[in-house]
Design a protein around this motif. Structure first.
Motif, PDB file in Angstrom:
ATOM      1  N   THR A 168       1.043  -1.214   0.095  1.00 25.62           N
ATOM      2  CA  THR A 168       0.087   0.055   0.185  1.00 25.62           C
ATOM      3  C   THR A 168       0.868   1.362   0.133  1.00 25.62           C
ATOM      4  O   THR A 168       1.921   1.191   0.631  1.00 25.62           O
ATOM      5  N   TYR A 169       0.598   2.207  -0.909  1.00 24.14           N
ATOM      6  CA  TYR A 169       1.336   3.478  -1.115  1.00 24.14           C
ATOM      7  C   TYR A 169       0.523   4.338  -0.127  1.00 24.14           C
ATOM      8  O   TYR A 169      -0.528   4.575  -0.197  1.00 24.14           O
ATOM      9  N   GLY A 170       1.281   5.269   0.617  1.00 20.86           N
ATOM     10  CA  GLY A 170       0.734   6.351   1.234  1.00 20.86           C
ATOM     11  C   GLY A 170      -0.098   5.807   2.473  1.00 20.86           C
ATOM     12  O   GLY A 170       0.025   4.578   2.548  1.00 20.86           O
ATOM     13  N   ALA A 193      -4.233   6.705   1.082  1.00 15.41           N
ATOM     14  CA  ALA A 193      -3.535   5.435   0.816  1.00 15.41           C
ATOM     15  C   ALA A 193      -4.001   4.629  -0.395  1.00 15.41           C
ATOM     16  O   ALA A 193      -5.360   4.843  -0.821  1.00 15.41           O
ATOM     17  N   VAL A 194      -3.227   3.951  -1.206  1.00 12.94           N
ATOM     18  CA  VAL A 194      -3.629   3.353  -2.622  1.00 12.94           C
ATOM     19  C   VAL A 194      -2.988   2.128  -2.280  1.00 12.94           C
ATOM     20  O   VAL A 194      -1.658   1.852  -2.038  1.00 12.94           O
ATOM     21  N   GLN A 195      -3.870   0.853  -2.192  1.00 12.58           N
ATOM     22  CA  GLN A 195      -3.578  -0.425  -1.838  1.00 12.58           C
ATOM     23  C   GLN A 195      -3.146  -0.864  -3.483  1.00 12.58           C
ATOM     24  O   GLN A 195      -4.214  -1.179  -4.284  1.00 12.58           O
ATOM     25  N   ALA A 196      -1.925  -1.220  -3.896  1.00 17.38           N
ATOM     26  CA  ALA A 196      -1.698  -1.532  -5.306  1.00 17.38           C
ATOM     27  C   ALA A 196      -1.583  -3.109  -5.321  1.00 17.38           C
ATOM     28  O   ALA A 196      -2.163  -3.568  -6.171  1.00 17.38           O
ATOM     29  N   ILE A 197      -1.141  -3.698  -4.279  1.00  9.19           N
ATOM     30  CA  ILE A 197      -1.121  -5.082  -4.163  1.00  9.19           C
ATOM     31  C   ILE A 197      -1.841  -5.733  -3.148  1.00  9.19           C
ATOM     32  O   ILE A 197      -1.461  -5.280  -1.871  1.00  9.19           O
ATOM     33  N   GLY A 254      -1.179  -8.350 -16.683  1.00  7.66           N
ATOM     34  CA  GLY A 254      -2.438  -8.080 -15.856  1.00  7.66           C
ATOM     35  C   GLY A 254      -2.720  -6.682 -16.443  1.00  7.66           C
ATOM     36  O   GLY A 254      -2.160  -6.085 -17.292  1.00  7.66           O
ATOM     37  N   PRO A 255      -4.029  -6.139 -15.999  1.00  7.15           N
ATOM     38  CA  PRO A 255      -4.467  -4.746 -16.428  1.00  7.15           C
ATOM     39  C   PRO A 255      -3.575  -3.622 -16.130  1.00  7.15           C
ATOM     40  O   PRO A 255      -2.619  -3.786 -15.152  1.00  7.15           O
ATOM     41  N   SER A 256      -3.654  -2.706 -16.654  1.00  5.76           N
ATOM     42  CA  SER A 256      -2.933  -1.214 -16.391  1.00  5.76           C
ATOM     43  C   SER A 256      -3.178  -0.929 -15.017  1.00  5.76           C
ATOM     44  O   SER A 256      -4.352  -0.918 -14.574  1.00  5.76           O
ATOM     45  N   GLY A 257      -2.052  -0.803 -14.215  1.00  5.31           N
ATOM     46  CA  GLY A 257      -2.386  -0.131 -12.790  1.00  5.31           C
ATOM     47  C   GLY A 257      -2.463  -1.332 -11.696  1.00  5.31           C
ATOM     48  O   GLY A 257      -2.615  -1.235 -10.608  1.00  5.31           O
ATOM     49  N   ALA A 258      -2.186  -2.752 -12.417  1.00  3.54           N
ATOM     50  CA  ALA A 258      -2.498  -3.900 -11.293  1.00  3.54           C
ATOM     51  C   ALA A 258      -1.418  -4.211 -10.382  1.00  3.54           C
ATOM     52  O   ALA A 258      -1.687  -4.828  -9.398  1.00  3.54           O
ATOM     53  N   GLY A 259      -0.157  -3.394 -10.652  1.00  9.98           N
ATOM     54  CA  GLY A 259       0.960  -3.002  -9.576  1.00  9.98           C
ATOM     55  C   GLY A 259       2.051  -3.962  -9.954  1.00  9.98           C
ATOM     56  O   GLY A 259       2.673  -4.903  -9.352  1.00  9.98           O
ATOM     57  N   LYS A 260       2.225  -4.408 -11.407  1.00  7.35           N
ATOM     58  CA  LYS A 260       3.342  -5.127 -11.812  1.00  7.35           C
ATOM     59  C   LYS A 260       4.688  -4.549 -11.516  1.00  7.35           C
ATOM     60  O   LYS A 260       5.374  -5.096 -11.148  1.00  7.35           O
ATOM     61  N   THR A 261       4.737  -3.380 -12.019  1.00  5.93           N
ATOM     62  CA  THR A 261       6.088  -2.581 -11.707  1.00  5.93           C
ATOM     63  C   THR A 261       6.141  -2.514 -10.079  1.00  5.93           C
ATOM     64  O   THR A 261       7.447  -2.979  -9.757  1.00  5.93           O
ATOM     65  N   THR A 262       5.226  -2.253  -9.383  1.00  9.61           N
ATOM     66  CA  THR A 262       5.363  -2.490  -7.829  1.00  9.61           C
ATOM     67  C   THR A 262       5.894  -3.806  -7.570  1.00  9.61           C
ATOM     68  O   THR A 262       6.818  -3.886  -6.735  1.00  9.61           O
ATOM     69  N   LEU A 263       5.381  -4.583  -8.085  1.00 10.04           N
ATOM     70  CA  LEU A 263       5.703  -6.189  -7.647  1.00 10.04           C
ATOM     71  C   LEU A 263       7.288  -6.233  -8.036  1.00 10.04           C
ATOM     72  O   LEU A 263       7.957  -6.687  -7.064  1.00 10.04           O
ATOM     73  N   ASP A 268      11.543  -4.990 -16.983  1.00  8.65           N
ATOM     74  CA  ASP A 268       9.813  -4.215 -16.772  1.00  8.65           C
ATOM     75  C   ASP A 268       9.638  -3.635 -18.263  1.00  8.65           C
ATOM     76  O   ASP A 268      10.102  -2.606 -18.502  1.00  8.65           O
ATOM     77  N   GLU A 269       8.932  -4.258 -18.952  1.00 12.21           N
ATOM     78  CA  GLU A 269       8.527  -3.806 -20.335  1.00 12.21           C
ATOM     79  C   GLU A 269       9.628  -3.479 -21.086  1.00 12.21           C
ATOM     80  O   GLU A 269       9.610  -2.092 -21.477  1.00 12.21           O
ATOM     81  N   PRO A 270      10.503  -4.286 -21.090  1.00 18.32           N
ATOM     82  CA  PRO A 270      11.875  -3.823 -21.744  1.00 18.32           C
ATOM     83  C   PRO A 270      11.666  -3.383 -23.304  1.00 18.32           C
ATOM     84  O   PRO A 270      12.646  -2.616 -23.687  1.00 18.32           O
ATOM     85  N   THR A 326       5.223  -7.473 -19.067  1.00 18.43           N
ATOM     86  CA  THR A 326       4.804  -7.052 -20.142  1.00 18.43           C
ATOM     87  C   THR A 326       3.408  -6.647 -20.427  1.00 18.43           C
ATOM     88  O   THR A 326       2.438  -7.479 -19.669  1.00 18.43           O
ATOM     89  N   HIS A 327       2.829  -5.857 -21.152  1.00 16.99           N
ATOM     90  CA  HIS A 327       1.437  -5.542 -21.659  1.00 16.99           C
ATOM     91  C   HIS A 327       0.873  -6.317 -22.764  1.00 16.99           C
ATOM     92  O   HIS A 327      -0.202  -6.614 -23.007  1.00 16.99           O
ATOM     93  N   ASP A 328       1.800  -7.001 -23.422  1.00 17.96           N
ATOM     94  CA  ASP A 328       1.669  -7.828 -24.804  1.00 17.96           C
ATOM     95  C   ASP A 328       1.566  -9.361 -24.424  1.00 17.96           C
ATOM     96  O   ASP A 328       2.520  -9.869 -24.039  1.00 17.96           O
TER      97      ASP A 328
HETATM   98  N1  LIG Z   1       5.060   6.133  -5.788  1.00 19.95           N
HETATM   99  C1  LIG Z   1       3.925   5.922  -5.684  1.00 19.95           C
HETATM  100  N2  LIG Z   1       2.903   6.404  -4.906  1.00 19.95           N
HETATM  101  C2  LIG Z   1       1.619   6.370  -4.741  1.00 19.95           C
HETATM  102  N3  LIG Z   1       1.128   5.319  -5.527  1.00 19.95           N
HETATM  103  C3  LIG Z   1       1.665   4.727  -6.544  1.00 19.95           C
HETATM  104  C4  LIG Z   1       3.162   4.744  -6.662  1.00 19.95           C
HETATM  105  N4  LIG Z   1       3.563   3.952  -7.735  1.00 19.95           N
HETATM  106  C5  LIG Z   1       2.563   3.364  -8.183  1.00 19.95           C
HETATM  107  N5  LIG Z   1       1.581   3.826  -7.522  1.00 19.95           N
HETATM  108  C6  LIG Z   1       0.000   3.358  -7.743  1.00 19.95           C
HETATM  109  O1  LIG Z   1      -0.076   1.987  -7.515  1.00 19.95           O
HETATM  110  C7  LIG Z   1      -0.891   1.378  -8.516  1.00 19.95           C
HETATM  111  C8  LIG Z   1      -0.114   0.403  -9.196  1.00 19.95           C
HETATM  112  O2  LIG Z   1       1.058   0.902 -10.179  1.00 19.95           O
HETATM  113  P1  LIG Z   1       1.948   0.205 -10.926  1.00 19.95           P
HETATM  114  O3  LIG Z   1       2.833   1.176 -11.708  1.00 19.95           O
HETATM  115  O4  LIG Z   1       2.777  -0.580  -9.994  1.00 19.95           O
HETATM  116  O5  LIG Z   1       0.995  -0.786 -11.684  1.00 19.95           O
HETATM  117  P2  LIG Z   1       1.561  -1.551 -13.501  1.00 19.95           P
HETATM  118  O6  LIG Z   1       0.668  -2.651 -13.208  1.00 19.95           O
HETATM  119  O7  LIG Z   1       2.745  -1.648 -13.413  1.00 19.95           O
HETATM  120  O8  LIG Z   1       0.978  -0.278 -14.246  1.00 19.95           O
HETATM  121  P3  LIG Z   1       1.010  -0.018 -16.028  1.00 19.95           P
HETATM  122  O9  LIG Z   1       0.664  -1.607 -16.553  1.00 19.95           O
HETATM  123  O10 LIG Z   1       0.068   0.888 -16.195  1.00 19.95           O
HETATM  124  O11 LIG Z   1       2.522   0.212 -16.139  1.00 19.95           O
HETATM  125  C9  LIG Z   1      -1.313   2.310  -9.536  1.00 19.95           C
HETATM  126  O12 LIG Z   1      -2.612   2.658  -8.780  1.00 19.95           O
HETATM  127  C10 LIG Z   1      -0.329   3.548  -9.058  1.00 19.95           C
HETATM  128  O13 LIG Z   1      -1.093   4.991  -9.283  1.00 19.95           O
END
Ligand SMILES: Nc1ncnc2c1ncn2[C@@H]1O[C@H](COP(=O)(O)OP(=O)(O)OP(=O)(O)O)[C@@H](O)[C@H]1O
Length: 258
Positions: free
Chosen positions: A10-12, A17-21, A38-47, A158-160, A191-193
């Motif tokens: 969770t960020y913040g 607070a934004v629960q990403a994962i 996974g869908p955009s914003g699913a938290g792949k980069t966060t993972l 990460d989406e290289p 990847t998104h692809d």
């Molecule tokens: N540093 C941060 N602070 C607050 N929220 C964040 C931060 N980084 C990511 N988020 C939020 O966490 C969620 C997941 O983001 P993330 O970039 O991990 O998703 P993603 O699956 O990689 O997205 P995409 O496919 O669009 O690249 C989103 O709602 C994003 O706005």
């Protein structure tokens, strides 16, 4: 080799607070090529950031060979989508490739590994050039060469190939496969692809939208020697592609007229 246990992020805090994962559990075996979709914003980069210790999970854990990750592990390398941000424009290509090895191994060993890595990505003639003198696809090859020279046990990508043209992308996919086969590294590839994920992988982890969980882990039962034309013509390829696309497709926001 890599184990993720009930991991949340969770960020913040409080109302911001934004629960990403929401809660991830999976394991990746040594030498496997695993894609994450996974869908955009699913938290792949966060993972990926949690896997390599750049971010601390809010709860749960990440472990490599049973050792909890609490900072960037020596055994990992990362390749990002934005090669412009990851290469130093004022350093030559050979310096960029050898940079993570400086202070870790002897300079003669660095030279040897840089030569081999640049040769492996087809840039054996570019040692003394600068990143800005190369095309986008060539710069991404430099970023891959840097990871190859480092010889990581685990390579996170990460989406290289998101910023290069279709032909360069196909070439870089095949290059990544051959490097992985030769090095035996474990690869985690965001990847998104979906076609790219199926083409490259032994397994595809399909994430739900945020707060994400693992929707399914799909075993890709295609022969390991992949080819852009024949592999993508296999009925199993089309089957995996359809199943994964169905899982991650979002419902249309536009309702049909009555
Ligand atoms: N540093 C941060 N602070 C607050 N929220 C964040 C931060 N980084 C990511 N988020 C939020 O966490 C969620 C997941 O983001 P993330 O970039 O991990 O998703 P993603 O699956 O990689 O997205 P995409 O496919 O669009 O690249 C989103 O709602 C994003 O706005």
């Amino acid at each position: 080799m890599l184990k993720v246990t009930n991991m949340t992020k969770t960020y913040g805090q409080g109302s911001k607070a934004v629960q990403a994962i929401g809660g991830l559990d999976f394991e990746v075996g040594e030498g496997r090529f695993v894609s994450i979709v996974g869908p955009s914003g699913a938290g792949k980069t966060t993972l990926l950031k949690c896997l390599c210790g750049l971010l601390k999970p809010t709860s749960g854990s990440v472990a490599v060979d049973g050792v909890p990750v609490d900072g960037p592990p020596e055994s990992m390398a990362l390749v990002f989508q934005d090669y412009r941000a990851s290469l130093m424009p004022w350093f030559t290509i050979e310096r960029n490739v050898g940079l993570p090895l400086e202070g870790r191994v002897h300079s003669s060993e660095i030279r040897k590994r840089v030569d081999e890595a640049l040769e492996a990505v087809g840039l054996g003639h570019c040692h003394k050039q600068y990143p800005w003198q190369l095309s986008g696809g060539m710069q991404q090859r430099v970023a891959i060469a840097r990871a190859v020279a480092y010889r990581p046990a685990i390579l996170l990508m990460d989406e290289p190939f998101a910023s290069v043209d279709a032909q360069t992308r196909a070439d870089l996919e095949d290059l990544t496969l051959s490097i992985q086969r030769n090095s035996g590294a474990t690869v985690l590839f965001v990847t998104h692809d979906v076609d790219e994920a199926v083409y490259l992988s032994d397994q595809v982890i399909v994430m739900s939208s945020a707060p994400s969980t693992v929707r399914q882990i799909v075993n890709i039962d295609l022969p390991r020697d992949r080819d852009q034309v024949t592999t993508k013509s296999e009925p199993q390829f089309a089957g995996h592609r359809r199943d994964i696309l169905t899982m991650i497709r979002r419902p249309s926001p536009v309702q049909p007229r009555q």
